[in-house]
Design a protein around this motif. Sequence first.
Motif, PDB file in Angstrom:
ATOM      1  N   GLU A 135     -25.904 -19.464  43.559  1.00  0.00           N
ATOM      2  CA  GLU A 135     -25.899 -20.393  44.687  1.00  0.00           C
ATOM      3  C   GLU A 135     -27.193 -21.189  44.644  1.00  0.00           C
ATOM      4  O   GLU A 135     -28.242 -20.659  44.275  1.00  0.00           O
ATOM      5  CB  GLU A 135     -25.811 -19.633  46.015  1.00  0.00           C
ATOM      6  CG  GLU A 135     -24.554 -18.792  46.157  1.00  0.00           C
ATOM      7  CD  GLU A 135     -24.619 -17.831  47.335  1.00  0.00           C
ATOM      8  OE1 GLU A 135     -25.658 -17.819  48.033  1.00  0.00           O
ATOM      9  OE2 GLU A 135     -23.659 -17.066  47.534  1.00  0.00           O
ATOM     10  N   ALA A 136     -27.113 -22.456  45.044  1.00  0.00           N
ATOM     11  CA  ALA A 136     -28.266 -23.349  44.928  1.00  0.00           C
ATOM     12  C   ALA A 136     -29.485 -22.806  45.668  1.00  0.00           C
ATOM     13  O   ALA A 136     -30.598 -22.783  45.128  1.00  0.00           O
ATOM     14  CB  ALA A 136     -27.896 -24.736  45.453  1.00  0.00           C
ATOM     15  N   LEU A 193     -14.274 -20.592  44.478  1.00  0.00           N
ATOM     16  CA  LEU A 193     -15.475 -19.762  44.427  1.00  0.00           C
ATOM     17  C   LEU A 193     -16.002 -19.652  42.999  1.00  0.00           C
ATOM     18  O   LEU A 193     -17.213 -19.729  42.759  1.00  0.00           O
ATOM     19  CB  LEU A 193     -15.156 -18.374  44.990  1.00  0.00           C
ATOM     20  CG  LEU A 193     -16.333 -17.398  45.161  1.00  0.00           C
ATOM     21  CD1 LEU A 193     -17.389 -17.974  46.085  1.00  0.00           C
ATOM     22  CD2 LEU A 193     -15.838 -16.060  45.703  1.00  0.00           C
ATOM     23  N   GLU A 194     -15.102 -19.496  42.044  1.00  0.00           N
ATOM     24  CA  GLU A 194     -15.514 -19.423  40.645  1.00  0.00           C
ATOM     25  C   GLU A 194     -16.161 -20.737  40.205  1.00  0.00           C
ATOM     26  O   GLU A 194     -17.223 -20.744  39.563  1.00  0.00           O
ATOM     27  CB  GLU A 194     -14.302 -19.118  39.763  1.00  0.00           C
ATOM     28  CG  GLU A 194     -14.643 -18.995  38.290  1.00  0.00           C
ATOM     29  CD  GLU A 194     -13.426 -18.618  37.443  1.00  0.00           C
ATOM     30  OE1 GLU A 194     -13.620 -18.361  36.247  1.00  0.00           O
ATOM     31  OE2 GLU A 194     -12.294 -18.580  37.978  1.00  0.00           O
ATOM     32  N   ARG A 203     -20.905 -24.200  38.817  1.00  0.00           N
ATOM     33  CA  ARG A 203     -21.610 -25.445  39.125  1.00  0.00           C
ATOM     34  C   ARG A 203     -23.076 -25.170  39.449  1.00  0.00           C
ATOM     35  O   ARG A 203     -23.974 -25.908  39.013  1.00  0.00           O
ATOM     36  CB  ARG A 203     -20.906 -26.138  40.298  1.00  0.00           C
ATOM     37  CG  ARG A 203     -21.398 -27.544  40.587  1.00  0.00           C
ATOM     38  CD  ARG A 203     -20.407 -28.286  41.478  1.00  0.00           C
ATOM     39  NE  ARG A 203     -20.201 -27.629  42.762  1.00  0.00           N
ATOM     40  CZ  ARG A 203     -19.050 -27.070  43.154  1.00  0.00           C
ATOM     41  NH1 ARG A 203     -18.009 -27.067  42.335  1.00  0.00           N
ATOM     42  NH2 ARG A 203     -18.932 -26.517  44.342  1.00  0.00           N
ATOM     43  N   ALA A 204     -23.331 -24.112  40.225  1.00  0.00           N
ATOM     44  CA  ALA A 204     -24.711 -23.775  40.587  1.00  0.00           C
ATOM     45  C   ALA A 204     -25.528 -23.411  39.348  1.00  0.00           C
ATOM     46  O   ALA A 204     -26.698 -23.804  39.218  1.00  0.00           O
ATOM     47  CB  ALA A 204     -24.722 -22.625  41.594  1.00  0.00           C
ATOM     48  N   LEU A 205     -24.925 -22.673  38.411  1.00  0.00           N
ATOM     49  CA  LEU A 205     -25.658 -22.278  37.206  1.00  0.00           C
ATOM     50  C   LEU A 205     -25.921 -23.484  36.309  1.00  0.00           C
ATOM     51  O   LEU A 205     -26.961 -23.555  35.642  1.00  0.00           O
ATOM     52  CB  LEU A 205     -24.887 -21.205  36.445  1.00  0.00           C
ATOM     53  CG  LEU A 205     -24.801 -19.833  37.125  1.00  0.00           C
ATOM     54  CD1 LEU A 205     -24.066 -18.848  36.224  1.00  0.00           C
ATOM     55  CD2 LEU A 205     -26.180 -19.295  37.483  1.00  0.00           C
ATOM     56  N   GLU A 206     -24.996 -24.426  36.277  1.00  0.00           N
ATOM     57  CA  GLU A 206     -25.216 -25.643  35.490  1.00  0.00           C
ATOM     58  C   GLU A 206     -26.410 -26.431  36.030  1.00  0.00           C
ATOM     59  O   GLU A 206     -27.108 -27.115  35.276  1.00  0.00           O
ATOM     60  CB  GLU A 206     -23.963 -26.523  35.517  1.00  0.00           C
ATOM     61  CG  GLU A 206     -22.816 -25.976  34.674  1.00  0.00           C
ATOM     62  CD  GLU A 206     -21.517 -26.728  34.919  1.00  0.00           C
ATOM     63  OE1 GLU A 206     -21.539 -27.699  35.718  1.00  0.00           O
ATOM     64  OE2 GLU A 206     -20.494 -26.340  34.335  1.00  0.00           O
TER      65      GLU A 206
END
Length: 570
Positions: free
Chosen positions: A208-209, A251-252, A257-260
């Motif tokens: 999460e960001a 959710l996946e 997206r957060a890890l990218e």
Amino acid sequence: MNFLHTPTRHLFFTGKGGVGKTSLACASALALAEQGKRVLLISTDPASNVDEVLETPLSDTPTPIPAVPGLKALNIDPEKAAAAYRERVVGPYRSKLPEAVVNSMEEQLSGACTMEIAAFDAFAALLGDTPSTQDFDHLIFDTAPTGHTLRLLSLPSAWTGFIETNTSGTSCLGPLEGLASQKEIYARAVDSLGDGERTTLILVTRPEAAALNEAARSSGELRELGVANQHLVVNGLFQARDPEDPVARALEARGHRALERMPALLRDLPRSERPLRGRPPMGLEGLRILLAEAEPPPDATDPVQPPEGETFEALVEALGRHGHGAIMTMGKGGVGKTTLAARIAMTLARQGHRVHLTTTDPAAHVEAAVGEIPEGMTIGRVDPALETRRYREAVMASAGKDLDEEGRRLLEEDLRSPCTEEIAVFQAFARTVDQARDQYVVLDTAPTGHTILLLDAAQAYHRELGRQSQGVPEAVEQLLPRLRDPAFTHVLICTLPEATPVHEAAALQADLRRAGIEPAGWIVNQALSPVQVSDPILRARQAAEGRWIREILEQHHQKLVVEPWSETHD
């Protein structure tokens, strides 16, 4: 996890509340003990539930964990340690200074800074290879010393008679007064933290960001202070098992997206990932599942229905009946308080009210949370860096104007301590809340109960000793009674339906009540309970939420809004 293959003697787990650092610390201790190592697990987290996770009552002495030869744990109560530490510092002054001044000193030593220093006191005693720890192969710490604590220890005035020379009355250097006699012990402890042969610092985050940004901030602070042997663990990475479940797919995708978008500071760290589990990591079997390659299929359980309580719309409608006032969303980072503050502000504006939405969180993007700004609504931001500079200049011009060169140097150093920003931002809040006399002011990231009491105590200190020539700003003088007036100020405590966020929210509420502020209600955000899901992992977690929702209603507050999980929360 990679760091368990060739572990250093000391493993420190750190991360923002609710990311799973206690669970991972316990699971790591269990894994090493089951490899035949002698392990001592230590927690100083005020919201710790190590006893609950290990299903063993703990104290501040090493306690064997049943059925795990070689594993012992201790749980240092930071509040108890801080109380003893506070008395050690303040006790010598009781018969020498007026009661009001002593009370003020005690309040200045009642907050998070003192708890951090008392925790470090415990860390240092254990890091010194004392007889109590020399028989262990590994010491695992749940909750590492923060960059804030280590930065305080690096300030020269940590080792001077600070309380006697303090002229600003609002500082977190006071807690360090009691450390002067142990300077060498603490220096060795700091050296041990920076020794990569002996110590690994595990940064725990979620995909999460907000959690990743907090991990990056901590990593940078600790690197600057010489703690460079770091390992990143991304906990709770979700992989959908039912591709037909839209919540599972969303959710996946959000996690990936957060890890990218992971901050660059974290990308060069060695990294481990742990998947989101359906079963809570409680008990030895739950901890083994947390570190296992795969989780057994969760038991089929019926989801717990959310309680019949207030809806978000009803909550905002009730707030709108007052016509004006301050609305504060409070809670730990990552619980969604910025999004909730924006929703409240927009709803009130669409009902025809004048609304000002503001934040002090440098990582909060309120504009993004709002989107198109409704008519009658304005958005602002309190800049902590700017407010701190203004506050320092004001104190130097008043409290520092009659000091000699050495006195001014010490005061300038005092004003570089982290609590200065806390007070400066609070005074900026006072000016903002003053606008709520004829409109709504919605405040994301409000001052804590500790901040309120600290400023209140500092004002009493100034009045007693007559050291502040500029006097108390009128907006601040009016703010304290306004915050304590439930008709003017409405505090909403925001949390998630999980153990640590709920426990930390309860501690926040206790601080507020100590400051004379009664929260208007709680919001449990991002709950799966009201949502239709078919993915087996999400169904299991859905059922587990009921425990925390019931705890809030039965033990903490009867006014509760349960907000469903939303894809827009990022």
